[in-house]
Design an enzyme around this catalytic site. Sequence first.
Site, PDB file in Angstrom:
ATOM      1  N   GLU A  38       0.853  -1.190   0.000  1.00 61.80           N
ATOM      2  CA  GLU A  38       0.000   0.000   0.000  1.00 61.80           C
ATOM      3  C   GLU A  38       0.891   1.243   0.000  1.00 61.80           C
ATOM      4  O   GLU A  38       1.889   1.306   0.715  1.00 61.80           O
ATOM      5  CB  GLU A  38      -0.847  -0.048   1.279  1.00 61.80           C
ATOM      6  CG  GLU A  38      -1.677   1.175   1.561  1.00 61.80           C
ATOM      7  CD  GLU A  38      -2.325   1.124   2.939  1.00 61.80           C
ATOM      8  OE1 GLU A  38      -3.228   1.936   3.168  1.00 61.80           O
ATOM      9  OE2 GLU A  38      -1.924   0.282   3.778  1.00 61.80           O
ATOM     10  N   TRP A  39       0.530   2.231  -0.811  1.00 63.49           N
ATOM     11  CA  TRP A  39       1.270   3.498  -0.836  1.00 63.49           C
ATOM     12  C   TRP A  39       0.736   4.405   0.265  1.00 63.49           C
ATOM     13  O   TRP A  39      -0.469   4.657   0.346  1.00 63.49           O
ATOM     14  CB  TRP A  39       1.118   4.193  -2.191  1.00 63.49           C
ATOM     15  CG  TRP A  39       1.755   5.553  -2.217  1.00 63.49           C
ATOM     16  CD1 TRP A  39       1.133   6.763  -2.039  1.00 63.49           C
ATOM     17  CD2 TRP A  39       3.147   5.864  -2.418  1.00 63.49           C
ATOM     18  NE1 TRP A  39       2.036   7.799  -2.115  1.00 63.49           N
ATOM     19  CE2 TRP A  39       3.283   7.263  -2.347  1.00 63.49           C
ATOM     20  CE3 TRP A  39       4.280   5.076  -2.653  1.00 63.49           C
ATOM     21  CZ2 TRP A  39       4.515   7.902  -2.502  1.00 63.49           C
ATOM     22  CZ3 TRP A  39       5.499   5.714  -2.798  1.00 63.49           C
ATOM     23  CH2 TRP A  39       5.617   7.107  -2.729  1.00 63.49           C
ATOM     24  N   LEU A  40       1.617   4.881   1.133  1.00 64.49           N
ATOM     25  CA  LEU A  40       1.229   5.827   2.182  1.00 64.49           C
ATOM     26  C   LEU A  40       2.000   7.125   1.953  1.00 64.49           C
ATOM     27  O   LEU A  40       3.233   7.117   1.932  1.00 64.49           O
ATOM     28  CB  LEU A  40       1.543   5.262   3.570  1.00 64.49           C
ATOM     29  CG  LEU A  40       0.747   4.020   3.993  1.00 64.49           C
ATOM     30  CD1 LEU A  40       1.240   3.513   5.342  1.00 64.49           C
ATOM     31  CD2 LEU A  40      -0.752   4.311   4.047  1.00 64.49           C
ATOM     32  N   ASP A  74      13.272  -3.587  14.017  1.00 61.17           N
ATOM     33  CA  ASP A  74      14.245  -2.703  13.355  1.00 61.17           C
ATOM     34  C   ASP A  74      13.728  -1.264  13.423  1.00 61.17           C
ATOM     35  O   ASP A  74      13.674  -0.552  12.421  1.00 61.17           O
ATOM     36  CB  ASP A  74      14.422  -3.149  11.896  1.00 61.17           C
ATOM     37  CG  ASP A  74      15.663  -2.540  11.230  1.00 61.17           C
ATOM     38  OD1 ASP A  74      16.491  -1.937  11.942  1.00 61.17           O
ATOM     39  OD2 ASP A  74      15.794  -2.663  10.001  1.00 61.17           O
TER      40      ASP A  74
END
Length: 286
Positions: free
Chosen positions: A92-94, A193
């Site tokens: 998904e592009w955020l 991380d």
Amino acid sequence: MWTQIDAHISQVTSEKFTSQQRRSVGGGCINQGYAVSNGEITYFVKINQASQVAMFEAEALGLKEMLATASIRIPKPLSWGVAENSSYIVLEWLELGNGNSNSWEEMGRKLAAMHKASTSEGFGWKINNTIGSTPQINTWTADWTEFYIKHRLGYQFQLARRRGGNFPQQEKLLAAIPELLAHQVQPSLVHGDLWGGNAGCTASGEPVIFDPATYFGDREVDIAMTELFGGFPAAFYKSYNEVFPLDAGYEQRKTLYNLYHILNHFNLFGGGYASQANRMIGQILH
């Protein structure tokens, strides 16, 4: 390659997707990253060599594990696999923005909620994954101290020796860990991380974390790493502790937990990280 990736996106979304724009964006120091759009919908695609497909599969499963806690915003993984000579993952592009103190307060609260997710399996995870591009061993282990000695520091020391690293107090440190980690640890789902480059806020100010090295461990490993490269805003720590207070002695343990990442940086990049690791070992044993 892109035709195959488009076809996979179309298959998993059940909507025809044909990429018209592919813009290079940051993918970290390990992968190439692209914003891929058909003019209406944008996805984030990371590319690596075909041999690295297991790394992307583990990342997708880690994102799904964190998403399942319904706690903090995580980019949804859509598809992953091999196309021609490359492996890839589609997320998904955020759209990221700057956030404010309210965003970081919310980050602390929501990370604390994620850390409350536990397991009866012990410490580890269902598969091995990677920390950067280094293998991260997640064999289920009942005892946290044993897990941390064998699968975290011990494994990194083993890799470091092959790289010519010299850590004179290594054995003394490993022998001291049971005493250094004498607090009661419940398995928590951790990002694994969590430095500033893997956390941010959406354009609307919602906190988000990404690029995980997921496993079940001591939640303090995440909080320690947030402090490793400059620290998160004070609002983050305040709200985290309001929801899920850290145990006494965290300030002493955080250097031991961050040593894992400095050893890993030596194994990935060499350079001055060996001397930094030796300074940290001296500080821990002091």
